[in-house]
Design a protein around this motif. Structure first.
Motif, mmCIF file in Angstrom:
data_model
loop_
_atom_site.group_PDB
_atom_site.id
_atom_site.type_symbol
_atom_site.label_atom_id
_atom_site.label_comp_id
_atom_site.label_asym_id
_atom_site.label_seq_id
_atom_site.Cartn_x
_atom_site.Cartn_y
_atom_site.Cartn_z
ATOM 1 N N GLU A 1 -9.283 9.369 -1.841
ATOM 2 C CA GLU A 1 -10.308 9.391 -0.789
ATOM 3 C C GLU A 1 -10.302 8.058 -0.053
ATOM 4 N N LYS A 2 -10.657 8.098 1.211
ATOM 5 C CA LYS A 2 -10.606 6.878 2.032
ATOM 6 C C LYS A 2 -11.948 6.168 1.969
ATOM 7 N N VAL A 3 -12.273 5.623 0.797
ATOM 8 C CA VAL A 3 -13.536 4.892 0.654
ATOM 9 C C VAL A 3 -13.229 3.565 -0.032
ATOM 10 N N LYS A 4 -13.755 2.456 0.466
ATOM 11 C CA LYS A 4 -13.546 1.157 -0.200
ATOM 12 C C LYS A 4 -14.887 0.629 -0.694
ATOM 13 N N LYS A 5 -14.860 0.076 -1.922
ATOM 14 C CA LYS A 5 -16.097 -0.506 -2.460
ATOM 15 C C LYS A 5 -15.830 -1.983 -2.720
ATOM 16 N N SER A 6 -16.767 -2.838 -2.256
ATOM 17 C CA SER A 6 -16.671 -4.246 -2.641
ATOM 18 C C SER A 6 -17.620 -4.472 -3.795
ATOM 19 N N TYR B 1 0.861 -1.205 0.000
ATOM 20 C CA TYR B 1 0.000 0.000 0.000
ATOM 21 C C TYR B 1 0.888 1.242 0.000
ATOM 22 N N SER C 1 -10.393 0.759 -4.040
ATOM 23 C CA SER C 1 -10.267 2.037 -3.319
ATOM 24 C C SER C 1 -9.539 3.042 -4.201
ATOM 25 N N TRP D 1 -15.072 6.037 -12.762
ATOM 26 C CA TRP D 1 -14.345 6.316 -11.519
ATOM 27 C C TRP D 1 -13.218 7.315 -11.778
#
Ligand SMILES: Nc1ncnc2c1ncn2[C@@H]1O[C@H](COS(=O)(=O)NC(=O)[C@@H](N)CS)[C@@H](O)[C@H]1O
Ligand SMILES: [Zn+2]
Length: 475
Positions: A361-366, A330, A357, A380
């Protein structure tokens, strides 16, 4: 680790090396080496610049060495450059009879040839550009990408027109091209007409694009010069008009250097490293497999499938299957500014999913691997570009403030840009720069809609009629 971006000078110095942009250890002051990763960013950024320039210009390549006899012809020009020129005085052991300048910019290399190229009005407008290295013996503090003695990525355009107005039209064209280029990079700018005493040597006037760096100092990231017929008279560049007369051409020239990359790094970067817009990121997507004991097989299978799928869409993808810990991965790819990260662990392998991700921005999508379509990824990328643009605009606006007296303006300068009314008079300007201990950047060529002020007002220093101007410390 990087210093915090709030310590901008240190942060910039470190990120240039740690993100492998330029190697600053080259043994000549002001000269630096492009690392492969940095050079990929440069290539992607300059591919866009070429795409924009190629619509209306032809790309050329002129010699690097300019005889002193030509360089010295235009008096204003040589006065402006004489203390910045590197000279070649020998060929091997032989002293040259005419010493040769390493081009600091190419007016005096090109214009003797323009005289040979231009005969009739049918040859106009002439619009050429080149992307070359130029040399300037900078005596101020040199800095990689920002103030070099060998400017390695100098895009210089040079044009010739039938008259002043058509050259003026071309200045508008150049300004619009520069807007398109910097909007593409999501880099905000102020468009200012430089004061008389700070225009390009030999120019009639200079319009500059100034961005505001994180430390509140501005950086000139592009300039457009109207040259009128100053150089045409010096180099005798005339054309036959439709009714058989002869007239001098009127010219413009406009330049961008690797400062555009300094701005890209500085404006969008954060404490973790680079943040690169999708289109100019050498690595657009990094896939990081999370390997747990006994589940490596499934995780690597799905990771490779996702890698092949995204590669197949034409994206620049890396599958980081090194045996470093995920945390180290990371850190590495955040430092390199990779816009989109995909993590695949045992849970995802079981459900045929991926965790996505974004670098800014600190957003995670599954989501299921099926949903990872080319359109989705491009959407995106667009959304991220909009976020970068919005954030950069807000940061710039926060640093630009309007003042009605110089004491308060002086307080602000160093943290940001001071805007006030100024009459344009050189003597008055000297006093203003003295009081501010900062440079007057010039008057707004276009007053941005977010600056709510009239175009004219009373000069902050002498009370005469003034225009809305900006002043700041700059690189
Ligand atoms: N020492 C330097 N290092 C990096 N970039 C520089 C340096 N000097 C100038 N630049 C960049 O190069 C741009 C063009 O340079 S200039 O002098 O303003 N204009 C010209 O030379 C014209 N002949 C344009 S074709 C400047 O706007 C600035 O962004
Ligand atoms: Zn004044």
């Amino acid at each position: 680790m990087l210093p915090p971006k709030s310590n901008f000078s240190e942060w910039f110095h470190e990120i240039i090396q740690q993100a492998e942009i330029m190697d600053i250890r080259y043994p000549v002051k002001g000269l630096y080496v492009w690392f492969p990763f940095g050079f990929k960013i440069r290539r992607l950024v300059y591919d866009k610049l070429r795409e924009i320039m190629d619509r209306d210009h032809e790309e050329v390549y002129f010699p690097t060495l300019i005889p002193e006899t030509e360089l010295g012809k235009e008096s204003e020009h040589i006065k402006g450059f004489e203390d910045e020129v590197f000279w070649v005085t020998h060929g091997g052991l032989e002293k040259l009879d005419v010493k040769l300048a390493l081009r600091p910019t190419s007016e005096t290399a090109m214009y003797p040839m323009f005289k040979l190229w231009i005969r009739s009005h049918a040859d106009l407008p002439l619009r050429v550009y080149q992307i070359v290295n130029v040399f300037r013996y900078e005596t101020k503090h040199t800095r990689p990408l920002i103030r070099l003695r060998e400017i390695t990525s100098f895009k210089e355009a040079h044009t010739a027109h039938r008259n002043y107005e058509e050259a003026e039209e071309n200045v508008r064209l150049a300004v619009s091209l520069y807007k398109e280029f910097y909007d593409f990079l999501a880099i905000p700018y102020l468009i200012l007409r430089r004061p008389e005493w700070d225009k390009f040597p030999g120019a009639d006037y200079t319009i500059a694009f100034d961005t505001v760096m994180p430390d509140g100092r501005t950086m000139q990231i592009g300039t457009v010069h109207h040259l009128a017929d100053n150089f045409a008279k010096t180099f005798d560049i005339k054309y036959e008009t439709p009714d058989g007369d002869h007239a001098y051409v009127h010219q413009t020239c406009y330049g961008i250097s690797e400062r555009c990359i300094a701005a890209l790094i500085s404006i969008h970067g954060d404490d973790l490293g680079l943040v690169l817009p999708f289109e100019v990121s050498p690595v657009q997507i990094v896939i990081i497999p999370i390997l747990y004991k006994g589940k490596e097989e499934e995780v690597m299978d799905l990771s490779k499938r996702v890698y092949e799928k995204l590669k197949g869409y034409g994206f620049r993808v890396v599958l980081d299957d090194t045996d470093e810990r995920p945390g180290a991965k990371y850190y590495k790819w955040e430092l390199k500014g990779v816009p989109i990260r995909i993590e695949i662990g045992p849970k995802e392998a079981e459900r045929n999913e991926a965790v996505v991700s974004f670098r800014d921005e600190k957003v995670k999508k599954s989501l299921s691997v099926e949903e990872l379509s080319k359109e989705k990824i491009l959407e995106w990328a667009r959304e991220m570009k909009e976020r970068l643009k919005k954030k950069a605009e807000e940061e710039m606006r926060a640093k630009v403030r309007i003042f009605s007296n110089l004491e308060e303006a002086k307080e602000w300068i160093g943290k940001g840009v001071a805007v006030f009314y100024f009459c344009g008079d050189e003597k008055c300007g000297e006093e203003v720069e003295e009081k501010l201990s900062a440079g007057i950047l010039g008057k707004f060529e276009e007053i941005p809609e977010w600056i709510s002020a009239e175009e004219k007002g009373r000069c902050v220093n002498c009370g005469r009629e003034g225009f809305l101007c900006a002043a700041a410390k700059s690189y």
